[in-house]
Structure formats: structure tokens, C-alpha cells
Design an enzyme around this catalytic site. Structure first.
Site, short mmCIF file in Angstrom:
data_model
loop_
_atom_site.label_atom_id
_atom_site.label_comp_id
_atom_site.label_asym_id
_atom_site.label_seq_id
_atom_site.Cartn_x
_atom_site.Cartn_y
_atom_site.Cartn_z
N GLN A 242 0.82 -1.21 0.00
CA GLN A 242 0.00 0.00 0.00
C GLN A 242 0.86 1.26 0.00
O GLN A 242 0.33 2.36 -0.10
CB GLN A 242 -0.91 0.01 1.23
CG GLN A 242 -1.95 -1.08 1.25
CD GLN A 242 -2.69 -1.15 2.57
OE1 GLN A 242 -2.70 -2.18 3.23
NE2 GLN A 242 -3.32 -0.08 2.97
N PHE A 273 -6.05 -3.99 3.38
CA PHE A 273 -6.73 -3.68 4.63
C PHE A 273 -5.83 -3.06 5.69
O PHE A 273 -6.15 -3.09 6.87
CB PHE A 273 -7.42 -4.93 5.21
CG PHE A 273 -8.27 -5.67 4.23
CD1 PHE A 273 -9.39 -5.07 3.67
CD2 PHE A 273 -7.96 -6.96 3.84
CE1 PHE A 273 -10.17 -5.74 2.74
CE2 PHE A 273 -8.73 -7.64 2.91
CZ PHE A 273 -9.85 -7.04 2.37
N GLU A 277 0.57 -1.78 4.62
CA GLU A 277 1.00 -0.39 4.68
C GLU A 277 2.46 -0.29 5.08
O GLU A 277 3.25 0.38 4.42
CB GLU A 277 0.13 0.41 5.66
CG GLU A 277 0.49 1.89 5.69
CD GLU A 277 -0.48 2.73 6.49
OE1 GLU A 277 -0.13 3.88 6.81
OE2 GLU A 277 -1.57 2.24 6.83
N ARG A 355 -5.38 7.76 16.99
CA ARG A 355 -6.69 7.81 16.34
C ARG A 355 -7.76 7.20 17.24
O ARG A 355 -8.92 7.63 17.23
CB ARG A 355 -6.66 7.12 14.98
CG ARG A 355 -7.94 7.33 14.17
CD ARG A 355 -7.82 6.78 12.75
NE ARG A 355 -7.20 7.69 11.82
CZ ARG A 355 -7.86 8.56 11.06
NH1 ARG A 355 -9.18 8.65 11.15
NH2 ARG A 355 -7.22 9.33 10.21
N ARG A 387 -7.90 -1.61 8.71
CA ARG A 387 -9.05 -0.79 8.33
C ARG A 387 -9.70 -0.09 9.53
O ARG A 387 -10.21 -0.73 10.44
CB ARG A 387 -10.08 -1.69 7.65
CG ARG A 387 -11.13 -0.97 6.83
CD ARG A 387 -12.00 -1.99 6.13
NE ARG A 387 -12.76 -1.42 5.04
CZ ARG A 387 -13.34 -2.16 4.09
NH1 ARG A 387 -13.23 -3.47 4.13
NH2 ARG A 387 -14.03 -1.58 3.12
N PHE A 389 -7.87 1.89 11.47
CA PHE A 389 -6.61 2.42 12.03
C PHE A 389 -6.78 2.96 13.45
O PHE A 389 -6.40 4.07 13.77
CB PHE A 389 -6.11 3.53 11.09
CG PHE A 389 -4.63 3.83 11.21
CD1 PHE A 389 -3.71 3.02 10.59
CD2 PHE A 389 -4.18 4.91 11.92
CE1 PHE A 389 -2.35 3.29 10.67
CE2 PHE A 389 -2.83 5.19 12.03
CZ PHE A 389 -1.92 4.38 11.40
N THR A 490 -3.56 11.48 10.30
CA THR A 490 -3.26 12.29 11.48
C THR A 490 -1.83 12.80 11.44
O THR A 490 -1.53 13.81 12.08
CB THR A 490 -3.52 11.49 12.77
OG1 THR A 490 -2.79 10.26 12.71
CG2 THR A 490 -5.00 11.19 12.93
N ALA A 559 -5.95 5.51 5.36
CA ALA A 559 -6.70 6.59 5.99
C ALA A 559 -7.91 7.01 5.17
O ALA A 559 -8.39 8.13 5.29
CB ALA A 559 -5.80 7.79 6.27
N GLU A 760 -12.98 3.16 5.14
CA GLU A 760 -12.94 2.75 6.54
C GLU A 760 -14.22 3.00 7.34
O GLU A 760 -14.59 2.17 8.17
CB GLU A 760 -11.76 3.43 7.23
CG GLU A 760 -10.41 2.96 6.74
CD GLU A 760 -9.27 3.78 7.32
OE1 GLU A 760 -8.36 3.19 7.92
OE2 GLU A 760 -9.29 5.02 7.15
#
Length: 811
Positions: A242, A273, A277, A355, A387, A389, A490, A559, A760
Site C-alpha cells: 500500500q 486492509f 501499509e 486515532r 481498516r 486504524f 493524522t 486513511a 474505513e
């Protein structure tokens, strides 16, 4: 184009799953006739707002869509298999590979000493080794690789490697980590008002504690990388990732070379998902280090068991709360502790836990609140993005608290939720979050009552109460829960994107952008945006593989910002080309650039209508630039990481779900019988894709909270590491009645096409299933039990955990 302009969207969609006799018996409403599914919108010259099929759908169905394991391999390719730690925490004394090296086809072993650059990965916290060096930190940590002429030779040879590890004490859960003050990052505290005074002065008060488990990503395509050494110390890396830019940086860092010498390419992933990342970077680094040692291309693909054992999951969380409230259920004081199981290294645990703090309010105003967030280090896999996060772990705790408040007051939970919502506007002073962001676009005061009416919530609550009064074994539960999810990274620096648009002399268009396609339809939406900007048919636009040599320094596709960022960057690039063509036509026809229209494959001026293809050919002959780049940075956002205050999000996505469940109080088994969803995607760029994302996100969230249980034994071994023991939702788990409708209002912020993110936010709608299960459990508790007591239901709500919540099993 005016981004606030209304775009056509698909009609509300209803979707019926297969018949389920248990749910049908328990749910008299499930037999209601449903409207047929709407999969396409009426014909329109515009691409945006229409339900075009996914750009790879036909190729995927035909088996012609290439994933990394489908690519032709260069001559001499070698294959790697990982050597995994068998101890949760210990001193690594030696690795004896002599027996493995004697097996047919084995070329050698790769260990930490073979890493030419930094022995630590270029992760944010710089706390994770490429390969284990002196210690091992979890069962499944990669110590090295065996490299052989075939996949099976490498995997057989790994079993012959002997490890000498002296065990050390291991921390295996958040409770032990809290006691030992074992953290990957320092704790974070956020306060607003005076929680202690608010609690002391509250008319009512409750305390509670519960836990939610992690979740395996279970992408269809496992983690894989293919590293090809090129000439002059250059590299070509195929990675199922990702975040190609991060893979590029990590590989260069480990090889001790500049970023420009590494090209990373990803045409598509078979699911991500969040699991790809950061952790796709591990595979790429391992393969590249092996390829560097042997001077040959190396492919590394984890099988499903290895993937489970090596990679991180959604962070499990443990909660403790103390809440005060008035007679209506409005919260007047809250102290909340959230402890995240981060595993052995930080990975993305900092922003995930942040988050969770940001979303601990979900849709509700908290006047006096104190939140403590602990980022616990344990000797398990290093948990990572998933997903939502951290958002789901924040949302679920406040929803559980409000459910407990409703039971304590014997009030309907929908009324308690409505009285706690953020205000409609600034007039009532209840529209500023605990992290000091003003909520300017709250639509839940209209959306939730609309869903309540559409789903016949009040009538069904009465019917369920009557059912439960006469049904000794099967108990039903119903709940509506909303979601308010912040859209933006964020980490503010990631809110940027670039794209390239090339118009060729035949009028065809090629787009490249920094986002990655993992099945979510990003490339399809970007193609729609570019097609409309240039006024050409969608089939004339091709989006190519994500490639660090085309768009540098791209942010992760995460995100929920993939379309927001990359779609707008591609739109700007296409607009630059369009403006060049408009100026050229203006020169021919003697008119102003604003008078030129691009639509239906034509370029229209006040004097003449020309085919787009003809204009392109003529412009090329006159040396007009037919390609351009585009860049976008999200406006308005700012965020102080030290205090966790500011405006970390550009806007919020909203939605609500009404879920009905039935449980068997003798076995603990449960079934989701009916789901009604009303969700906000702004003006949908592609309704079919958005509805698919809502359905898929909801079902994945339902799996997190019902069946997907991760179990580590007392040695730190993950015992649920295969489909035989880890249960994702299957077709039989889809609710018999599954209705999704889209809220019709455009995004109030100037986002591409008036749209909102969709990846998400729908995941958290599944918390309605958890709350419905807790309501069913409350109805099924033993006669004489305290009806007002909190229902402690550990998630996922497996049959065992439901029985435990009913008081029929020990703690």
C-alpha cells in the site's frame, strides 16, 4: 468544474442474502419483500456519479489480471523461505544451517550479518531489526532466510535449520505489560474540562471494563516481494504494498544506497486492509538483501501459516471506564483508560493509538473527560494498521458505555445516543471535540432518525421485547449505532499526492498517480475523474501501475484518503492539459478560454465543434504540451502531536446501522438476522463501488466482533494461524436482510466531485451488531440478575464469550 455541483448518484440499494431458517424463525420482519439491487445508473455523458464496473473486473474474472506471483520470472530467479523464531522472548545464541545447506537446490542462508546497510529497518521508531540479531521478540520473528532454486526446496530446507535460543521472561498480554510498565511508546493523556468534578457531581455513575480482540487481515494475496538487481547497483522491486514510497526507502536504507536507485512497482494487490501499509516493506527488504548477496533475482512469498505467524494484526485493546451521567443519559463526566497491545515494536502503534483517542467520542460531546492511552509492548507480532486504524477501537468503547448507561436507566439506547450527539451547530456550545476540533458538518441529527424510521426501529423493539418474554432459549437484540469518522492522515505530512496525465496523439489518455489499487476501486474512480475533466469517454482513460519512478514520495494508500488525494491530484494534472488545449482552440477561433467546453469526446467552442482526438492531433502538430503533472495538499488541517489538539481531519464521514441478532442461550451461538444501513459518502463518484465498500467494510467489522478470534497460548504461540482455526465471515453469515442506502447530501468541504471517503467508516457500523448482541445477552441473563448491570461481552462474541457474558461459564 464546480466541486459543490450536484452529481447523479445510484438509487438506494437493498440486498437479500440466502435464506436462513434460524434467522427467519427469529425475525418476523426478515420476510419483507425487498427492492431489486440497483447496479447501474441511467446513461449519462459524465463518468462521475455512475456505477461503472471496476477497471480490472473482467480481467480478474478471466484470470488475466496479474498479481506478483503471476509475473514472468527472469532467468536464474531464486526463492526464499523464512527462518522463524520458536521462542516468544529469548537470547539467540546460534543458527546452525549446516544440514539445510546440504540439501538439493539450496544456495545459502541470509542472516543479519548479510545486511549491507542499517541492520534496523527504516521504521518510524527505528526499533525493529531487519533480521533478529542477539534476541528474539516473538514466536514467528524472522531470523533469516534460506535461499534455493525452488520454493519447495527452500521451505524444506528451513525445517532443517537448528536454532539455539535461551528463553527469557515474556510479556504476553496488556495487563502484564501495564504492571511491568512495558511500553513501545510513552503513554499519552488527553483532558478537557474537569472529569473528576464532573464525576463527583453526576446524578448517576457506572464503572466497567472489557476487552476487544485483534484481527488478522486475511487478504487473498499473501505478503510477497520480487527483487531484481539491475545494472550499476540499481533495483527493481515488485511489492504487494500500500506504500511503494516507503518500500523504496526501506530497501535503499537496508542496502545502503540512495532512494533513486530503487524502483518499486505495484499494479494491484489482492487485498491489503492496512496489513500492507508498513509490513509489505519487510518482505521487500528481506528479498532485496538476499538478492544482493547472491546477485540474482529473489522472490519471497509467505504461505498462509507463515503470514499469520510473521505479520501483525489489528491491535487488541483493553478498557476501563468511570462514567457519570444525568437522568436522560447525557454524559457529565468520563475517565477512560485504553491499553493497546502493540506487540514487540512500535510499527504504526503511535498513530493507531492516537486515532483511537480521537475517536473515543465517536459522535458524542464529552464536556469533562480524561483519557489515558497506553501503548503496551508485548512479546507477540508487532501489530499494525488495519481498516479504521484505531478508530474502531475508540468508537466501540463509547458505544459500549452508552449501552450500559441505557440499561442502568432502563431507557432506550437510541434515546441515550441522541441526547449525547454533538450539536447541530455552534449555538448550543456542544460542537467542539475533546481534541479541540470544531464539528461543522454534523448530519446525524437528521440521519439517525431517518434510519430509525426506515428500519421500523421502535415497532421492532416492541416486537422483540414481546418475543424475548416468551422465548426461553432464543433471545433477540436490536441496536442502532452511528459513526463519525475523521478523514485525513493524522500525520499531517502524508496529506499530499501527485499524479501524471499523458494525452497521446490518438486522443487516448494514460494516468499515473501515487495511490495503490487493492480491489477498492481507486483506479476506477481516478479514471472517472480524469475522463470528466477532459470530457472523454471513460474507456479512453487507462490508469497504470503505481511506480516510484513516476510519482515520487507518494503517501500510503490508507486513511480512506486514496481518492481524495490522488483523485484531486489527477484532476489537476488533467486540468492543466485541458487548459493547454483550450488555449490552443481559443487561438484558432478567437474566443476566450472560458468559452471552451470539453464533453462527450468533443471540444466545443462558440464557433465550432471538434472531436477531442482531432484537437489533440492538431495541438501536437503545433507543439502544444499534452502531458502534465498535478499536485494536491489537503487544506485546513493542522495538528499538535505533543498535545493531541488541533484540526487533524479535513471533514467527517457519517453513517448509522440498525442491526438485529438472535442468540441461543444454551449454546452461545448467534446469528445476524437483519441489517439496515444509511451511510454518507457525499456525492458518490461510483455508487456501485461505494455500496460494495460499505457492505464489505460492515461484514469485515462484523467478523472482528463475532467470529475472528486470535488466541495466543501461554508460551506466546498463535494457535489460530490458519483458516481451520481462524474464522472469517462466510456467505452463510451474511444477514438475510441487508439493505444499504446512501445519504444524498454532498460533502460540505470542497472535495473532489463533492464526494466523501468510503473505505474505513463503514467498518465501524458493525458495532451495532456488538451492541445488539449485548442487548440479547441482557435479555437472556438469569432471572433475578441485576438488569441494570453492565453486560461484559468480550469481543469477538464467540459462542464461548456469549455464554460467559450470560453467566454460564467461569471468568
Amino acid at each position: 468544474m464546480n466541486q459543490r455541483e450536484s452529481l447523479p448518484t445510484g438509487l438506494p440499494v437493498s440486498r437479500d442474502a440466502v435464506d436462513d431458517p434460524v434467522a427467519a424463525t427469529a425475525d418476523a420482519h426478515a420476510a419483507e419483500p425487498q427492492a431489486p439491487q440497483q447496479t447501474s445508473a441511467p446513461a449519462s455523458p459524465r463518468a462521475m456519479g455512475q456505477s461503472h464496473i471496476h477497471e480490472s473486473a473482467r480481467a480478474q474474472v478471466a484470470g488475466a489480471a496479474h498479481y506478483i506471483d503471476d509475473l514472468p520470472e527472469v532467468k536464474g530467479t531464486l526463492y526464499a523461505a523464512p527462518i522463524l523464531s520458536t521462542v516468544a522472548h529469548g537470547t539467540l545464541n546460534s543458527v546452525d544451517a549446516s544440514a539445510a545447506l546440504g540439501l538439493p537446490g539450496v544456495r545459502g542462508v541470509v542472516l543479519s550479518s548479510d545486511v549491507p546497510g542499517d541492520k534496523l529497518l527504516a521504521a518510524f521508531a527505528h526499533d525493529e531489526p531487519v533480521f533478529a540479531v542477539d534476541t528474539v521478540q516473538h514466536i514467528g520473528q524472522v531470523i533469516g532466510l534460506v535461499v534455493a532454486d525452488s520454493v519447495m526446496q527452500a521451505r524444506r530446507a528451513v525445517r532443517a535449520v537448528k536454532l539455539d535460543i535461551t528463553p527469557l521472561p515474556a510479556v504476553l498480554n496488556v495487563h502484564d505489560a501495564l504492571q511491568a510498565q512495558s511500553y513501545v511508546l510513552p503513554p499519552v493523556f488527553v483532558r478537557r474540562g474537569d472529569a473528576a468534578t464532573g464525576l463527583a457531581q453526576s446524578a448517576h455513575r457506572l464503572q466497567g471494563a472489557f476487552e476487544v480482540g485483534g484481527q488478522e487481515h486475511f487478504y487473498l494475496e499473501g505478503q510477497i516481494a520480487y527483487a531484481l538487481p539491475l545494472e550499476q547497483k540499481q533495483w527493481w522491486i515488485y511489492s504487494s504494498t500500500q506504500h511503494p514510497g516507503e518500500v523504496q526507502h526501506w530497501v535503499a536504507h537496508a542496502l545502503g544506497i540512495d532512494n533513486h536507485a530503487v524502483k518499486v512497482e505495484c499494479r494491484r494487490m489482492g487485498g491489503g486492509f492496512g496489513g500492507k501499509e508498513t509490513q509489505a516493506g519487510h518482505l521487500a527488504v528481506w528479498a532485496a538483501v538476499a538478492a544482493n548477496k547472491f546477485g540474482r533475482a529473489v522472490k519471497l512469498r509467505l504461505d498462509r501459516d507463515e503470514d499469520f505467524m510473521v505479520t501483525g494484526k489489528r491491535h487488541p485493546f483493553a478498557y476501563e471506564y468511570d462514567v457519570g451521567f444525568d437522568d436522560t443519559g447525557r454524559i457529565t463526566g468520563l475517565k477512560l483508560q485504553m491499553a493497546a497491545n502493540c506487540g514487540f515494536s512500535a510499527d504504526l502503534s503511535g498513530p493507531v493509538a492516537d486515532r483511537a483517542v480521537f475517536h473515543a467520542d465517536n459522535a458524542y460531546y464529552l464536556s469533562d473527560v480524561e483519557i489515558a492511552s497506553y501503548r503496551c509492548k508485548t512479546n507477540t507480532q508487532s501489530h499494525t494498521a488495519f481498516r479504521g486504524f484505531g478508530g474502531p477501537q475508540g468508537v466501540i468503547v463509547i458505544e459500549a458505555i452508552l449501552g450500559d448507561i441505557a440499561r442502568a436507566l432502563a431507557r432506550d439506547a437510541q434515546d441515550v445516543r441522541m441526547v449525547n450527539l454533538y450539536g447541530k451547530d455552534a449555538a448550543d456550545g456542544r460542537n467542539v471535540t475533546h481534541y479541540q476540533m470544531t464539528v461543522e458538518d454534523n448530519i446525524l441529527h437528521a440521519l439517525m432518525p431517518q434510519l430509525e424510521r426506515d428500519a421500523n426501529y421502535r415497532q421492532r423493539q416492541a416486537a422483540i421485547a414481546a418475543w424475548n418474554a416468551t422465548s426461553p432459549v432464543l433471545k433477540r437484540g436490536l441496536a442502532i449505532t452511528p459513526v463519525k469518522f475523521g478523514i485525513s492522515f493524522t500525520a499531517t505530512l502524508f496529506n499530499q499526492a501527485g499524479a501524471l496525465v499523458h494525452v497521446y496523439t490518438d486522443g487516448s489518455v494514460q494516468v499515473n498517480h501515487g495511490g495503490t489499487e487493492m480491489g477498492q476501486g481507486l483506479h476506477t474512480k481516478v479514471a472517472q475523474i480524469v475522463a470528466d475533466e477532459l470530457g472523454v469517454p471513460l474507456h479512453r482513460v487507462l490508469v497504470t501501475a503505481s511506480d516510484t519512478s513516476k510519482v515520487p514520495n507518494a503517501s500510503a494508500t490508507a486513511a480512506s484518503s486514496g481518492t481524495d488525494l490522488n483523485g484531486r491530484a489527477a484532476q489537476f494534472a488533467a486540468r492543466n492539459v485541458r487548459d493547454n488545449l483550450a488555449s490552443f482552440v481559443c487561438g484558432l477561433d478567437g474566443c476566450g478560454a472560458g468559452a471552451i467546453r470539453f464533453e462527450g469526446g468533443q471540444v466545443i467552442s462558440p464557433k465550432k465543434v471538434r472531436a477531442f482526438d482531432d484537437v489533440v492531433k492538431e495541438a501536437y502538430a503545433n507543439r502544444i504540451q499534452l502531458w502534465s503533472d498535478g499536485f494536491y495538499r489537503t487544506p485546513k488541517i493542522h495538528y499538535d502531536k505533543a498535545t493531541l489538539t488541533g484540526r487533524p481531519f479535513y471533514y467527517f464521514s457519517y453513517g448509522a446501522a440498525c442491526s438485529e441478532v438472535v442468540i441461543d442461550t444454551l449454546t452461545g451461538e448467534s446469528r445476524v438476522a437483519r441489517v439496515d444501513i444509511l451511510h454518507d459518502v457525499g456525492h458518490s463518484i461510483n455508487p456501485a463501488i461505494d455500496i460494495g465498500q460499505i457492505e464489505g467494510g460492515f461484514v469485515q467489522g462484523m467478523g472482528w466482533l463475532t467470529t475472528e478470534q486470535l488466541v495466543w497460548n501461554d508460551k506466546g504461540y498463535l494457535t489460530t494461524h490458519a483458516p481451520s482455526t481462524y474464522k472469517i465471515p462466510a456467505t452463510g453469515d451474511i444477514p438475510q436482510h441487508f439493505k444499504v442506502e446512501l445519504w444524498p447530501e454532498a460533502n460540505r468541504e470542497d472535495n473532489v466531485g463533492g464526494s466523501k471517503a468510503v473505505g474505513e467508516p463503514p467498518f465501524m457500523l458493525a458495532i451495532s451488531v456488538y451492541e445488539a448482541l449485548r442487548n440479547a445477552v441482557a435479555a437472556g441473563r438469569e432471572v433475578g440478575s441485576d438488569a441494570a448491570a453492565p453486560v461484559v461481552l468480550t469481543a469477538p462474541a464467540t459462542a464461548e464469550n456469549v455464554l460467559r457474558a450470560l453467566g454460564k461459564l467461569g471468568a
